[in-house]
Write a protein that holds these residues in place. Structure first.
Motif, PDB file in Angstrom:
ATOM      1  N   TYR A 270     -10.113  -5.631  -6.441  1.00 36.56           N
ATOM      2  CA  TYR A 270      -9.641  -4.624  -7.378  1.00 36.56           C
ATOM      3  C   TYR A 270     -10.780  -3.680  -7.744  1.00 36.56           C
ATOM      4  N   TYR A 271     -10.501  -2.376  -7.685  1.00 34.59           N
ATOM      5  CA  TYR A 271     -11.533  -1.361  -7.857  1.00 34.59           C
ATOM      6  C   TYR A 271     -11.303  -0.492  -9.090  1.00 34.59           C
ATOM      7  N   GLY A 272     -10.054  -0.242  -9.472  1.00 34.72           N
ATOM      8  CA  GLY A 272      -9.762   0.583 -10.631  1.00 34.72           C
ATOM      9  C   GLY A 272      -8.346   1.132 -10.576  1.00 34.72           C
ATOM     10  N   ASP A 273      -7.943   1.816 -11.640  1.00 38.99           N
ATOM     11  CA  ASP A 273      -6.585   2.361 -11.750  1.00 38.99           C
ATOM     12  C   ASP A 273      -6.510   3.783 -11.218  1.00 38.99           C
ATOM     13  N   TYR A 274      -5.384   4.097 -10.582  1.00 38.73           N
ATOM     14  CA  TYR A 274      -5.103   5.486 -10.244  1.00 38.73           C
ATOM     15  C   TYR A 274      -4.043   6.059 -11.180  1.00 38.73           C
ATOM     16  N   GLU A 275      -2.959   5.329 -11.363  1.00 38.88           N
ATOM     17  CA  GLU A 275      -1.895   5.804 -12.245  1.00 38.88           C
ATOM     18  C   GLU A 275      -1.095   4.622 -12.765  1.00 38.88           C
ATOM     19  N   GLU A 276      -0.662   4.717 -14.005  1.00 43.17           N
ATOM     20  CA  GLU A 276       0.214   3.719 -14.614  1.00 43.17           C
ATOM     21  C   GLU A 276       1.442   4.443 -15.159  1.00 43.17           C
ATOM     22  N   ILE A 277       2.621   3.944 -14.805  1.00 40.24           N
ATOM     23  CA  ILE A 277       3.838   4.606 -15.266  1.00 40.24           C
ATOM     24  C   ILE A 277       4.760   3.617 -15.966  1.00 40.24           C
ATOM     25  N   THR A 278       5.455   4.117 -16.954  1.00 40.80           N
ATOM     26  CA  THR A 278       6.489   3.362 -17.658  1.00 40.80           C
ATOM     27  C   THR A 278       7.851   3.827 -17.166  1.00 40.80           C
ATOM     28  N   ILE A 279       8.633   2.904 -16.623  1.00 37.92           N
ATOM     29  CA  ILE A 279       9.982   3.254 -16.164  1.00 37.92           C
ATOM     30  C   ILE A 279      10.892   3.386 -17.370  1.00 37.92           C
ATOM     31  N   GLN A 280      11.494   4.560 -17.513  1.00 37.41           N
ATOM     32  CA  GLN A 280      12.361   4.821 -18.661  1.00 37.41           C
ATOM     33  C   GLN A 280      13.838   4.626 -18.334  1.00 37.41           C
ATOM     34  N   SER A 281      14.251   5.054 -17.136  1.00 36.36           N
ATOM     35  CA  SER A 281      15.642   4.851 -16.737  1.00 36.36           C
ATOM     36  C   SER A 281      15.745   5.016 -15.228  1.00 36.36           C
ATOM     37  N   ILE A 282      16.800   4.426 -14.658  1.00 35.65           N
ATOM     38  CA  ILE A 282      17.090   4.558 -13.231  1.00 35.65           C
ATOM     39  C   ILE A 282      18.542   5.002 -13.113  1.00 35.65           C
TER      40      ILE A 282
ATOM     41  N   ILE B 180       0.841  -1.197   0.000  1.00 36.48           N
ATOM     42  CA  ILE B 180       0.000   0.000   0.000  1.00 36.48           C
ATOM     43  C   ILE B 180       0.876   1.247   0.000  1.00 36.48           C
ATOM     44  N   VAL B 181       0.543   2.198  -0.893  1.00 40.14           N
ATOM     45  CA  VAL B 181       1.286   3.455  -0.944  1.00 40.14           C
ATOM     46  C   VAL B 181       0.412   4.650  -0.566  1.00 40.14           C
ATOM     47  N   ALA B 182      -0.911   4.503  -0.601  1.00 41.48           N
ATOM     48  CA  ALA B 182      -1.798   5.617  -0.260  1.00 41.48           C
ATOM     49  C   ALA B 182      -3.209   5.079  -0.090  1.00 41.48           C
ATOM     50  N   GLY B 183      -4.121   5.959   0.302  1.00 43.33           N
ATOM     51  CA  GLY B 183      -5.514   5.568   0.443  1.00 43.33           C
ATOM     52  C   GLY B 183      -6.418   6.779   0.502  1.00 43.33           C
ATOM     53  N   PHE B 184      -7.661   6.597   0.108  1.00 44.85           N
ATOM     54  CA  PHE B 184      -8.639   7.679   0.204  1.00 44.85           C
ATOM     55  C   PHE B 184     -10.022   7.067   0.364  1.00 44.85           C
ATOM     56  N   TYR B 185     -10.955   7.875   0.867  1.00 42.91           N
ATOM     57  CA  TYR B 185     -12.307   7.373   1.051  1.00 42.91           C
ATOM     58  C   TYR B 185     -13.009   7.226  -0.290  1.00 42.91           C
ATOM     59  N   LYS B 186     -13.779   6.159  -0.415  1.00 43.79           N
ATOM     60  CA  LYS B 186     -14.470   5.859  -1.653  1.00 43.79           C
ATOM     61  C   LYS B 186     -15.517   6.918  -1.980  1.00 43.79           C
TER      62      LYS B 186
ATOM     63  N   VAL C  65     -10.449   3.216  -0.362  1.00 44.30           N
ATOM     64  CA  VAL C  65      -9.757   2.719  -1.554  1.00 44.30           C
ATOM     65  C   VAL C  65      -8.260   2.766  -1.254  1.00 44.30           C
ATOM     66  N   TRP C  66      -7.663   1.591  -1.119  1.00 48.99           N
ATOM     67  CA  TRP C  66      -6.226   1.521  -0.859  1.00 48.99           C
ATOM     68  C   TRP C  66      -5.482   1.427  -2.175  1.00 48.99           C
TER      69      TRP C  66
ATOM     70  N   ARG D 270      -9.532   8.842  -8.774  1.00 47.50           N
ATOM     71  CA  ARG D 270      -8.965  10.151  -8.454  1.00 47.50           C
ATOM     72  C   ARG D 270      -8.595  10.155  -6.975  1.00 47.50           C
ATOM     73  N   LEU D 271      -7.362  10.473  -6.684  1.00 47.98           N
ATOM     74  CA  LEU D 271      -6.891  10.492  -5.304  1.00 47.98           C
ATOM     75  C   LEU D 271      -7.377  11.772  -4.653  1.00 47.98           C
ATOM     76  N   SER D 272      -8.531  11.721  -3.978  1.00 50.73           N
ATOM     77  CA  SER D 272      -9.173  12.922  -3.457  1.00 50.73           C
ATOM     78  C   SER D 272      -8.878  13.098  -1.977  1.00 50.73           C
ATOM     79  N   GLU D 273      -9.685  12.479  -1.128  1.00 48.45           N
ATOM     80  CA  GLU D 273      -9.498  12.678   0.311  1.00 48.45           C
ATOM     81  C   GLU D 273      -8.466  11.692   0.823  1.00 48.45           C
ATOM     82  N   ARG D 274      -7.289  12.188   1.153  1.00 49.89           N
ATOM     83  CA  ARG D 274      -6.193  11.315   1.584  1.00 49.89           C
ATOM     84  C   ARG D 274      -6.499  10.711   2.943  1.00 49.89           C
ATOM     85  N   VAL D 275      -6.213   9.447   3.087  1.00 51.03           N
ATOM     86  CA  VAL D 275      -6.269   8.786   4.385  1.00 51.03           C
ATOM     87  C   VAL D 275      -4.873   8.659   4.950  1.00 51.03           C
ATOM     88  N   LEU D 276      -3.931   8.307   4.098  1.00 49.12           N
ATOM     89  CA  LEU D 276      -2.538   8.156   4.551  1.00 49.12           C
ATOM     90  C   LEU D 276      -1.757   9.408   4.220  1.00 49.12           C
TER      91      LEU D 276
END
Length: 491
Positions: free
Chosen positions: A424-436, A362-368, A376-377, A485-491
């Motif tokens: 599973y409820y839905g996507d918040y963000e998808e990222i492509t790692i380009q370089s480290i 878990i990296v974050a959470g908000f109320y549904k 929503v975790w 949409r990451l609206s009301e933060r819980v964490l």
């Protein structure tokens, strides 16, 4: 990576409001025997099934009402009498007398004689036999002479290791065939019982011991363990995970068969003696020398064109974890493009030059919604265009402090997915790692450069030839088209 879990089941005896249960003052005795007691081809002389004193069964005495009957004999008897000790009013009539061992308050029977049972996920087969409560037996007769037939088959393991102790074992079907959980047995007098495990059942069985068990030191002195499995064809074989006495679930010893294995009713599969050798995790010194430091993860958002997100250049720190229970390697980030103060645990395999972050953290959470009841975790997993994957997020360590996303060539990305009540409820963000990019401390950068070390890409001489491959990766679920949409933060 396969994750192992310990489950504790607590069963409560529920008394129906419509049926009065009362002690029995007098009742007929039911005489019981068990198949395979005479050293037949199905059983060697050293494997016979006996009753224990006060063994209990579900007894359906030509009625759907389940009565509790208790064995009246002593430990080690191969036949004897059962007496009803808890009774109830008769319900719908049945043509035969049915009985189920072991007793379970949830065992039930239909008017057609189909018996609902639970094939045990947690077992205890150590020593000369399987666990006494692991072996489901069914009887179907026309009178009080019960004849119990074994429902499952048996996998007999022989494990050894010099000065090796084990705390638990888990057996998984490699192709995810269900081998425990809710099941239905059909039985009739004179016929072999047939069992079907629910498609929603578990693809594993396991045992955890009260105290670690020390194995025999040699193949000749190997220690015996038994699993009871439902009749099935395991199309891709099975894997046994052996857990050490420190309960290190991340570094089990794996014993695997990849060819089809048929589990037959009332028949045992004797596995050859196998030595248990536990892999060692990377030392703190190896983590420090190969991983520890600050990095920039350059990534691109899938949604940036429409939502104005990304690209990201996220600073992260990787190093030894102070909490070994969560994982030996810790990645921290003030902001990971998604949430603040992210902590992600993982591990490092120095032999494979592979750094892995555990999936599903878990990296974050908000109320549904505004009711503030469901959360929503946001969890980090891997994905492609269609599916979510639960495998760990792996990075190749191509040189000390040089990382690359191991699944980039397979088109996988990192997905920050929402879950409500573990669904599973839905996507918040998808990222492509380009370089480290590794950020060497300024105090040593000059000395590193003087030795010919390229901070961003490393030296060719450090390249590890093992390419990470996807073996048997299976999708966890299909992705939704919901964008969160990451609206009301819980964490």
């Amino acid at each position: 990576m396969k994750r192992l879990f310990i489950f504790i089941a607590v069963a409560a005896l529920a008394v129906s409001c419509s049926t009065k249960i009362e002690s029995v003052k007098s009742s007929p005795l039911f005489h019981a025997t068990i198949e395979g007691l005479q050293g037949t081809k199905l059983y060697a002389e050293d494997l016979k099934i006996y009753w224990n004193a006060k063994d209990s069964i579900n007894l359906f005495n030509k009625t759907k009402t389940s009565r509790i009957a208790e064995f009246q004999g002593v430990d080690g008897a191969n036949s004897g009498d059962f007496k009803i000790v808890r009774d109830g009013f008769d319900s719908d009539a049945l043509n035969y007398v049915y009985a189920v061992y072991p007793y379970d308050v949830n065992n039930a029977i239909s008017a057609e004689g189909e018996i609902n049972v639970t094939f045990p996920t947690v077992q205890s087969g150590f020593g000369n036999s399987f666990g006494p409560k692991d072996n489901i037996m069914i009887s179907a007769t026309e009178d009080e002479n019960l004849f119990f037939r074994n429902v499952g088959g048996y996998v007999h393991l022989k494990l050894y290791g010099d000065n090796v102790s084990v705390a638990g074992l888990e057996l998984d079907s490699n192709a995810e065939e269900p081998i425990s959980g809710a099941a239905v047995v059909t039985a009739a007098p004179g016929a072999e019982p047939k069992l079907t495990v629910s498609a929603e059942g578990d693809a594993y069985v396991y045992m955890i011991f009260d105290e670690p068990i020390t194995l025999g030191a040699t193949a000749e002195a190997a220690t015996d363990f038994w699993f009871v499995l439902p009749p099935a064809v395991l199309s891709e074989g099975f894997t046994v995970y052996v857990i050490n006495e420190s309960f290190d679930f991340d570094h089990p010893c794996l014993l695997s068969i990849s060819t089809p294995v048929e589990i037959k009713r009332n028949t045992r599969i004797n596995m050859p003696a196998a030595e248990v050798v536990f892999p060692e995790g990377a030392s703190t010194e190896e983590i420090e020398s190969d991983l520890s430091g600050n990095y920039i993860i350059n990534s691109k958002s899938k949604y940036e064109a429409t939502n104005g997100l990304g690209p990201y250049s996220d600073p992260v720190t990787i190093g030894p974890s102070a909490d070994a229970a969560n994982g030996p390697v810790l990645l921290t980030a003030e902001s990971f493009g998604i949430a603040d103060d992210v902590e992600l645990y993982g591990e490092y395999d120095s032999d494979k030059s592979l750094y892995s972050i555990y999936s599903g953290q878990i990296v974050a959470g908000f109320y549904k919604d505004e009711t503030q009841t469901d959360i929503v975790w946001i969890k980090v997993v891997m994905c492609d265009d269609q599916y979510i994957y639960n495998d760990d997020i792996a990075f190749n360590v191509t040189a000390p402090h040089s990382l690359s996303f191991a699944y980039a060539s397979y088109g996988l990305n990192l997905l920050f997915a929402g879950y409500v009540n573990d669904e599973y409820y839905g996507d918040y963000e998808e990222i492509t790692i380009q370089s480290i990019v590794y950020q060497a401390p300024s105090g040593i950068a000059a000395r590193a450069a003087a030795r010919g070390y390229d901070v961003e890409s490393g030296l060719d001489s450090y390249f590890h030839p093992r390419a990470w491959q996807i073996y048997g990766m299976k999708p966890l679920c299909e992705r939704s088209k919901v964008k969160l949409r990451l609206s009301e933060r819980v964490l």
